[in-house]
Design a protein around this motif. Structure first.
Motif, short mmCIF file in Angstrom:
data_model
loop_
_atom_site.label_atom_id
_atom_site.label_comp_id
_atom_site.label_asym_id
_atom_site.label_seq_id
_atom_site.Cartn_x
_atom_site.Cartn_y
_atom_site.Cartn_z
N UNK A 110 0.97 -1.20 -0.12
CA UNK A 110 0.02 0.02 -0.10
C UNK A 110 0.89 1.18 -0.03
N UNK A 111 1.89 1.19 0.81
CA UNK A 111 2.93 2.22 0.82
C UNK A 111 3.46 2.47 -0.37
N UNK A 112 3.91 1.51 -1.30
CA UNK A 112 4.55 1.49 -2.57
C UNK A 112 3.86 2.16 -3.59
N UNK A 159 4.13 5.53 -5.52
CA UNK A 159 4.16 5.44 -7.01
C UNK A 159 3.16 6.60 -7.45
N UNK A 160 2.12 6.72 -6.97
CA UNK A 160 0.96 7.74 -7.09
C UNK A 160 1.59 9.25 -7.13
N UNK A 199 7.98 -1.51 -8.71
CA UNK A 199 7.86 -2.99 -8.99
C UNK A 199 8.93 -3.66 -8.25
N UNK A 200 10.35 -2.92 -8.14
CA UNK A 200 11.15 -3.49 -7.30
C UNK A 200 10.88 -3.81 -5.84
N UNK A 201 10.27 -2.50 -5.43
CA UNK A 201 9.86 -2.81 -3.95
C UNK A 201 8.73 -3.96 -3.78
N UNK A 202 7.79 -3.87 -4.62
CA UNK A 202 6.89 -5.10 -4.42
C UNK A 202 7.49 -6.38 -4.74
N UNK A 203 8.29 -6.48 -5.53
CA UNK A 203 9.06 -7.91 -5.64
C UNK A 203 9.82 -8.08 -4.35
N UNK A 204 10.54 -7.15 -3.82
CA UNK A 204 11.22 -7.40 -2.58
C UNK A 204 9.92 -8.11 -1.73
N UNK A 205 8.97 -7.29 -1.63
CA UNK A 205 8.18 -7.83 -0.64
C UNK A 205 7.65 -9.19 -0.59
N UNK A 206 7.70 -9.68 -1.86
CA UNK A 206 7.16 -11.03 -2.50
C UNK A 206 8.40 -12.04 -2.18
#
Length: 146
Positions: free
Chosen positions: A77-79, A83-84, A100-107
């Motif tokens: 949610x913060x990412x 982004x927005x 995308x990099x932050x979300x990939x790290x979270x996953x």
């Protein structure tokens, strides 16, 4: 009330909000056959239909989230919020690569996987939308390079 019904009610409210704000969208000139109103209306129909299904179907007992899941949800949610906020100033390619990099790290991806995936995804998407489909995207800090 189950979490499914709660989510269904929120989805219906979101769909109604999309209809309220999207209905007034109109282009000063016709630049595409369906106009700017089509996307929010189609999205509202899909979200509303899914919400109604959840409201009617309901759900069973809810298990608590596993350890760390809530932290991941908040991180995503913060990412998306970041982004927005930086989308226009940094541009599509840079902001999409970072998000995308932050979300990939979270996953659970490694830094190398996250960064390479973010760059490939953002550049590929930019080329597809900006050059292939003629959708104008902000170039931001990359300016004339794109």
């Amino acid at each position: 009330m189950s979490n499914d019904r709660t989510l269904g009610g929120l989805a219906v409210l979101m769909a109604l909000t999309l209809v309220i704000f999207g209905w007034g969208l109109a282009a000063p000139f016709a630049y595409e056959p369906v106009g700017p109103r089509a996307f929010p209306m189609i999205t509202a129909i899909l979200i509303g239909a899914c919400g109604i299904i959840l409201l009617v179907k309901g759900g069973g007992a809810v298990e608590p989230n596993a350890a760390g899941v809530n932290r991941g949800i908040l991180g995503i949610a913060a990412a998306l919020l970041a982004y927005a906020l930086v989308f226009q100033s940094l541009g599509f390619v840079v902001s999409t690569a970072l998000m995308s990099a932050v979300v990939a790290r979270i996953f659970g991806a490694t830094w190398a996987q996250s960064v390479s995936t973010g760059v490939v995804l953002s550049v590929g998407s930019f080329l597809l939308f900006d050059h292939g489909l003629d959708v104008v995207l902000p170039t931001g800090i990359l300016g004339d390079l794109l």
